[in-house]
Write a protein that holds these residues in place. Structure first.
Motif, short mmCIF file in Angstrom:
data_model
loop_
_atom_site.label_atom_id
_atom_site.label_comp_id
_atom_site.label_asym_id
_atom_site.label_seq_id
_atom_site.Cartn_x
_atom_site.Cartn_y
_atom_site.Cartn_z
N LEU A 121 1.27 -1.06 -0.29
CA LEU A 121 -0.24 0.34 -0.11
C LEU A 121 1.03 1.30 0.27
O LEU A 121 1.91 1.43 0.32
N LYS A 122 0.61 2.25 -0.80
CA LYS A 122 1.40 3.91 -1.00
C LYS A 122 0.81 4.38 0.12
O LYS A 122 2.28 5.18 -0.07
N VAL A 123 -0.75 4.47 0.34
CA VAL A 123 -0.82 5.48 0.77
C VAL A 123 -1.31 5.59 2.53
O VAL A 123 -2.12 4.52 2.31
N CYS A 124 -1.25 5.73 3.45
CA CYS A 124 -1.58 5.90 4.56
C CYS A 124 -1.10 4.16 5.07
O CYS A 124 -2.29 3.72 6.10
N LYS A 125 -0.36 3.18 4.82
CA LYS A 125 -0.29 1.85 4.54
C LYS A 125 0.01 1.87 6.62
O LYS A 125 -1.12 0.43 7.27
N SER A 126 0.12 2.04 7.64
CA SER A 126 1.07 2.06 8.81
C SER A 126 -0.65 2.37 9.63
O SER A 126 -1.32 1.04 10.57
N GLU A 127 -1.12 3.64 9.39
CA GLU A 127 -2.42 3.31 9.78
C GLU A 127 -3.59 2.25 8.98
O GLU A 127 -4.15 1.39 9.88
N ILE A 128 -3.44 2.17 8.33
CA ILE A 128 -4.66 1.02 7.86
C ILE A 128 -4.31 -0.51 8.04
O ILE A 128 -5.06 -0.84 8.68
N ASP A 129 -3.07 -0.66 7.79
CA ASP A 129 -3.11 -1.63 8.77
C ASP A 129 -2.92 -2.45 10.19
O ASP A 129 -3.81 -3.56 10.86
N ALA A 130 -3.10 -1.50 10.50
CA ALA A 130 -3.12 -1.23 12.00
C ALA A 130 -5.02 -1.28 12.20
O ALA A 130 -4.87 -2.04 13.92
N VAL A 169 -6.71 -2.28 10.02
CA VAL A 169 -6.69 -3.67 9.44
C VAL A 169 -7.34 -4.63 10.97
O VAL A 169 -8.42 -5.68 11.17
N GLU A 170 -6.40 -4.31 11.89
CA GLU A 170 -5.89 -5.33 12.54
C GLU A 170 -7.18 -5.38 13.37
O GLU A 170 -7.37 -6.90 14.95
N LYS A 171 -7.35 -4.30 14.11
CA LYS A 171 -7.82 -4.09 15.33
C LYS A 171 -9.26 -4.44 14.50
O LYS A 171 -9.87 -5.33 15.34
N THR A 172 -10.16 -3.89 13.00
CA THR A 172 -10.78 -5.02 13.55
C THR A 172 -11.41 -6.34 13.15
O THR A 172 -11.93 -6.86 13.66
N ALA A 173 -10.43 -6.81 12.12
CA ALA A 173 -10.49 -8.39 12.14
C ALA A 173 -10.21 -8.86 13.84
O ALA A 173 -10.59 -10.13 13.87
N LYS A 174 -8.87 -8.91 14.60
CA LYS A 174 -9.56 -9.28 16.03
C LYS A 174 -11.08 -9.56 16.56
O LYS A 174 -11.43 -9.46 17.23
N ASN A 211 -7.89 -9.64 5.65
CA ASN A 211 -6.74 -10.24 4.44
C ASN A 211 -7.90 -9.37 3.46
O ASN A 211 -8.21 -7.40 4.02
N ILE A 212 -7.31 -8.84 2.53
CA ILE A 212 -7.75 -8.02 1.51
C ILE A 212 -9.22 -7.35 1.35
O ILE A 212 -9.22 -6.24 1.25
N GLU A 213 -10.20 -7.99 1.85
CA GLU A 213 -11.48 -7.79 2.14
C GLU A 213 -11.32 -6.71 3.85
O GLU A 213 -12.60 -5.84 3.31
N ASP A 214 -10.39 -6.98 4.25
CA ASP A 214 -10.87 -5.90 5.46
C ASP A 214 -9.38 -4.64 5.30
O ASP A 214 -10.07 -3.57 4.81
N GLN A 215 -9.33 -4.82 4.35
CA GLN A 215 -8.10 -3.88 3.79
C GLN A 215 -8.87 -3.34 2.47
O GLN A 215 -9.00 -1.44 2.87
N VAL A 216 -9.84 -3.89 1.89
CA VAL A 216 -10.76 -2.46 0.91
C VAL A 216 -12.14 -1.62 2.04
O VAL A 216 -12.15 -0.66 1.41
N GLU A 262 -13.73 3.48 3.99
CA GLU A 262 -13.68 4.18 4.95
C GLU A 262 -12.71 5.14 4.99
O GLU A 262 -13.75 6.71 5.85
N LEU A 263 -11.95 5.39 5.04
CA LEU A 263 -11.00 6.84 4.85
C LEU A 263 -10.96 7.22 3.72
O LEU A 263 -10.96 9.08 4.22
N ILE A 264 -11.63 6.74 1.85
CA ILE A 264 -11.55 7.90 1.63
C ILE A 264 -13.01 8.56 2.54
O ILE A 264 -13.07 9.80 2.06
N LYS A 265 -13.90 7.80 2.69
CA LYS A 265 -14.81 8.93 3.06
C LYS A 265 -14.89 9.85 4.12
O LYS A 265 -15.09 11.32 4.05
N GLY A 266 -13.87 9.92 5.44
CA GLY A 266 -12.80 10.79 5.97
C GLY A 266 -12.00 11.69 5.38
O GLY A 266 -12.57 12.70 5.71
N LEU A 267 -11.52 11.44 4.93
CA LEU A 267 -11.00 12.73 3.42
C LEU A 267 -11.45 13.12 3.02
O LEU A 267 -11.68 14.90 2.33
N GLU A 268 -12.85 12.49 2.02
CA GLU A 268 -13.56 13.72 1.94
C GLU A 268 -14.70 14.29 2.79
O GLU A 268 -14.67 15.55 1.96
#
Length: 486
Positions: free
Chosen positions: A114-123, A125-130, A138-143, A148-154
């Motif tokens: 991931l080229k944008v906000c990788k550390s935030e997205i990965d963290a 994803v891990e939180k929501t998966a647990k 998995n990739i579903e959680d990443q997408v 959700e992040l796009i909606k917040g940035l908008e």
């Protein structure tokens, strides 16, 4: 892969199938108060009960034939309920791919670059998966997280929507949201392309599998589907629901001659319609006018999470022509968009974990279909390969069980996270739930060969039995072991 490797993989797969008795199985039918644990006894395919139950002692030894005598009549009776529904999860796709190719599916995967906000997205994803009870995302959680992040940035860029080169960075540097939003949208398209490619690759592996293994696999898929859809035409149609994005069910139905009725209308580019018309198939018997009859071999079909061949275009959801097992869907998307392929318009939405996302079109219509089909009296729902990981679906099933005449049959290969057992325990309606759990009951081949009802509308056997009883001639199934008539 060489032919030798293919043979070795196939041999290992067959050995695994033959070794299905090594793990514990769980069985719960109508008269069982709780799931009964079965364990293998020796290498001859026999079982023993752990702790005893009402129909077997701890020392009793029995095989699949004895289990069939209990399971098949019970399922046959349930399958003749006034309303019958089938909920299929990822387990069916995994079973078909493994049977056809001899290799276990790779899963949904993970995007490492991931080229944008990788550390935030990965963290996140891990939180929501647990929180969802899974060890890792998995990739579903990443997408979903990127969405959700796009909606917040908008929201953050609503006063400054134009992405321009950011000013010189101060010390410490600050984040320039318009540029990040543009880059994040590009990442979403890339991730959706990877996700769609992984789904298409699974279909491609099945299509290119060894001919004999593929034919055998699809024959079992046909018999699996027909075991549920072989209902008298005067009864309510079977309704098939699936959380899968692939077209394995559609392919099996096509090979079986099973007509699927969904919400799409049209021929060249079928469009999704919100109207819930009871569209059906009828025919006119020879020599009879004005009395059309219902056609057999018809089922209703709903894909709850979208499909690989659904595309959003001009405010409508359309289904485009995508061959099963296509090496790439990019050319087909380019044709739909008259230019560059826009993967953000592809309706493979792994977002339905969140309740608010199911209120978006067309998912609100699809989940209404699930609720209206299951939550009614004298209704039976059979789940196969569904892990009970979607809370929005589980909530519908719990509401269904509040109707005393409903019943749920759970068939699964395994329950590694304990979700199935937790659902049974938390439902408080154990009498309305049947369970076939384990790598023996959940194996597609064993299930079709041993336990599912006959994949045909068997009026002949019924008439023969009635005729023999009328003549005082009882078939063997109507005699006990001593030969006395029952």
């Amino acid at each position: 892969m060489t032919n030798i490797n293919k043979v070795q993989h196939r041999s290992l797969f067959i050995q695994n199938i033959r070794g299905v008795f090594k793990l514990s199985q769980y069985l719960k039918l109508g008269d069982d108060l709780s799931p009964v644990q079965l364990v293998a006894h020796g290498d001859n395919g026999t079982f023993k009960v752990m702790g005893g139950c009402s129909w077997a002692n701890a020392d009793d030894e029995f095989n699949s034939e004895f289990l069939r005598s209990r399971i098949e009549p019970w399922l046959t009776a349930l399958f003749q309920s006034e309303h019958l529904n089938l909920l299929v999860g990822a387990g069916l796709s995994s079973a078909i791919q493994e049977s056809a190719t001899g290799q276990r599916p790779q899963g949904m995967g993970w995007i490492d670059d991931l080229k944008v906000c990788k550390s935030e997205i990965d963290a996140y994803v891990e939180k929501t998966a647990k929180a969802a009870g899974r060890e890792k995302g998995n990739i579903e959680d990443q997408v979903r997280s990127i969405n959700e992040l796009i909606k917040g940035l908008e929201i953050l860029v609503s006063l400054n929507p134009t992405p321009i080169p950011p000013p010189p960075a101060p010390n410490p540097p600050y984040r320039y949201f318009p540029t990040e939003l543009t880059a994040l949208r590009e990442e979403l398209s890339r991730c959706l392309k990877l996700f769609a490619d992984s789904i298409s690759n699974g279909e491609n592996l099945i299509r290119n599998a060894e001919s004999e293994a593929k034919t055998k696999t699809f024959n079992y898929l046909i018999n699996f589907l027909m075991s549920f859809s072989s209902r008298a035409a005067t009864r309510d149609r079977l309704h098939i629901f699936t959380t899968n994005y692939d077209r394995i069910i559609e392919m099996g139905a096509e090979l079986a001659g099973l007509r699927l009725v969904d919400r799409f209308v049209g021929n060249i580019a079928p469009i999704f319609r919100s109207s819930r018309l009871e569209v059906d198939y009828h025919y006119n018997p020879p020599g009879i006018r004005g009395e059309p009859r219902y056609l057999e071999g018809v089922a209703r079909f709903t894909k709850l999470h979208g499909s690989l061949d659904w595309y959003s275009s001009d405010g409508a959801i359309r289904r485009f022509g995508l061959p099963f097992g296509a090496a790439s869907i990019t050319p087909f998307l380019q044709a739909e968009s008259a230019g560059a392929a826009d993967y953000q318009q592809l309706m493979v939405y792994p977002n339905s974990v969140k309740d608010r996302e199911t209120s978006e079109y067309p998912y609100v219509e699809l989940f209404r279909d699930l609720a209206s089909a299951t939550c009614r009296p004298n209704s039976t729902l059979v789940t196969y390969g569904y892990s009970f990981g979607d809370e929005h679906i589980n909530r519908v099933l719990l509401d269904m069980l509040t109707i005393p005449s409903t019943h749920i049959v759970i068939i699964a290969y395994g329950d590694p996270l304990g979700r199935i057992m937790n659902f049974i325990k938390d439902s408080g309606r154990k009498a309305q739930i049947s369970l076939l759990l384990g790598d023996h009951f959940g194996d597609l081949t064993t299930l079709v060969d041993c336990y599912l009802p006959k994949a045909a509308i068997d009026r002949t056997s019924i008439r023969m039995t009635e005729l023999l009883k009328a003549r005082g001639l009882y078939p063997e199934s109507f005699q006990d072991k001593s030969g006395n008539k029952k």
